[in-house]
Design a protein around this motif. Structure first.
Motif, PDB file in Angstrom:
ATOM      1  N   TRP A   1       0.925  -1.114  -0.100  1.00 15.79           N
ATOM      2  CA  TRP A   1       0.214   0.091   0.109  1.00 15.79           C
ATOM      3  C   TRP A   1       0.864   1.206  -0.033  1.00 15.79           C
ATOM      4  CZ3 TRP A   1      -4.643   0.074  -1.676  1.00 15.79           C
ATOM      5  CH2 TRP A   1      -5.390  -1.112  -1.711  1.00 15.79           C
TER       6      TRP A   1
ATOM      7  N   GLU B   1     -11.757  12.403  -1.759  1.00 19.20           N
ATOM      8  CA  GLU B   1     -11.859  12.495  -0.483  1.00 19.20           C
ATOM      9  C   GLU B   1     -12.702  13.963   0.290  1.00 19.20           C
ATOM     10  OE1 GLU B   1     -11.376   9.872   1.662  1.00 19.20           O
ATOM     11  OE2 GLU B   1     -10.299   8.776   0.241  1.00 19.20           O
TER      12      GLU B   1
ATOM     13  N   GLU C   1     -16.203  13.232   2.143  1.00 21.53           N
ATOM     14  CA  GLU C   1     -15.887  12.953   3.390  1.00 21.53           C
ATOM     15  C   GLU C   1     -15.492  13.910   4.263  1.00 21.53           C
ATOM     16  OE1 GLU C   1     -16.232   9.718   5.827  1.00 21.53           O
ATOM     17  OE2 GLU C   1     -16.730   9.859   3.735  1.00 21.53           O
TER      18      GLU C   1
ATOM     19  N   TYR D   1     -13.701   5.700   9.509  1.00 23.15           N
ATOM     20  CA  TYR D   1     -12.897   5.220   8.748  1.00 23.15           C
ATOM     21  C   TYR D   1     -12.205   6.283   7.723  1.00 23.15           C
ATOM     22  CZ  TYR D   1     -14.182   0.598   9.682  1.00 23.15           C
ATOM     23  OH  TYR D   1     -14.497  -0.727  10.496  1.00 23.15           O
TER      24      TYR D   1
ATOM     25  N   GLY E   1      -9.780   6.672   4.215  1.00 23.01           N
ATOM     26  CA  GLY E   1      -9.269   6.016   2.812  1.00 23.01           C
ATOM     27  C   GLY E   1      -8.099   6.054   2.723  1.00 23.01           C
ATOM     28  N   PHE E   2      -7.600   7.383   2.786  1.00 32.57           N
ATOM     29  CA  PHE E   2      -6.039   7.950   2.433  1.00 32.57           C
ATOM     30  C   PHE E   2      -5.903   9.047   2.823  1.00 32.57           C
ATOM     31  CE2 PHE E   2      -3.234   9.113  -1.016  1.00 32.57           C
ATOM     32  CZ  PHE E   2      -2.260   7.992  -0.914  1.00 32.57           C
TER      33      PHE E   2
ATOM     34  N   HIS F   1      -4.470   3.272   2.964  1.00 32.12           N
ATOM     35  CA  HIS F   1      -5.492   2.351   2.696  1.00 32.12           C
ATOM     36  C   HIS F   1      -6.605   2.550   3.520  1.00 32.12           C
ATOM     37  CE1 HIS F   1      -4.543  -0.752   5.232  1.00 32.12           C
ATOM     38  NE2 HIS F   1      -3.202  -0.632   4.726  1.00 32.12           N
ATOM     39  N   LEU F   2      -7.758   2.023   3.276  1.00 31.24           N
ATOM     40  CA  LEU F   2      -8.879   2.245   4.084  1.00 31.24           C
ATOM     41  C   LEU F   2      -8.654   1.635   5.407  1.00 31.24           C
ATOM     42  CD1 LEU F   2     -11.779   2.902   4.320  1.00 31.24           C
ATOM     43  CD2 LEU F   2     -12.669   0.771   3.848  1.00 31.24           C
ATOM     44  N   THR F   3      -8.773   2.374   6.448  1.00 28.48           N
ATOM     45  CA  THR F   3      -8.564   1.994   7.885  1.00 28.48           C
ATOM     46  C   THR F   3      -9.403   2.706   8.827  1.00 28.48           C
ATOM     47  OG1 THR F   3      -6.056   2.010   7.127  1.00 28.48           O
ATOM     48  CG2 THR F   3      -6.585   2.298   9.335  1.00 28.48           C
TER      49      THR F   3
END
Length: 159
Positions: free
Chosen positions: A86, A102, A105, A118, A120-121, A137-139
């Motif tokens: 990643w 993003e 969001e 969450y 994403g980046f 990455h999505l976390t």
């Protein structure tokens, strides 16, 4: 030049993954087919027993796969490989395009995130100790590793 190396590495990695997947699946299918031939050739074994053996073998393969998946979840080595992959993808990504993706969001969160959200980046900063965390990455956001605080501000990816 760095993007070329990253792209070349990604292409070689992709080809290797496809090759391994193709050959491993082919090998397992060959083994299963060979086992079927051997068992069917044995006239002393009733067909019901052959079917039972094949069903048991398929069950064992499934169980092996499930155990492997469980071990893989807790593997430090595979976790590091995943994070490295990643990070490589992050290096070859157009960060301005990601920020646009993003943006909605960020509007919903007004730039502030808490534990359990969450992302994403991007880059988040702890509002208490200002520790920076890079996310590739999505976390799911967890409490700050340095101070345990649970509120973060998202930072711009580009200066």
């Amino acid at each position: 030049m760095n993007k070329e190396r990253s792209s070349d590495f990604y292409n070689r990695l992709s080809r290797w993954i496809v090759d391994v997947k193709q050959h491993e699946v082919t090998k397992i299918v060959e083994i299963v087919e060979h086992a079927k031939v051997v068992l069917k050739a044995a006239e002393t074994i009733p067909e019901e027993k052959v079917k039972q053996f094949i069903d048991n073998f398929n069950y064992d393969l499934h169980e092996f796969y499930q155990q492997y998946q469980e071990q893989a979840k807790h593997s430090i080595y595979l976790g590091l490989m995943n994070e490295s992959f990643w990070a490589l993808m992050e290096n070859i990504t157009d960060k301005s395009q990601v920020e646009w993706a993003e943006l909605s969001e960020d509007f919903q969160h007004q730039g502030e995130y808490t534990t359990g959200d969450y992302i994403g980046f991007g880059i988040i900063e702890c509002q208490k100790c200002h520790h920076i965390l890079h996310i590739s990455h999505l976390t799911e956001i967890t409490d700050c590793l340095h101070c345990g605080h649970n509120h973060f501000t998202r930072k711009s990816l580009t200066p």
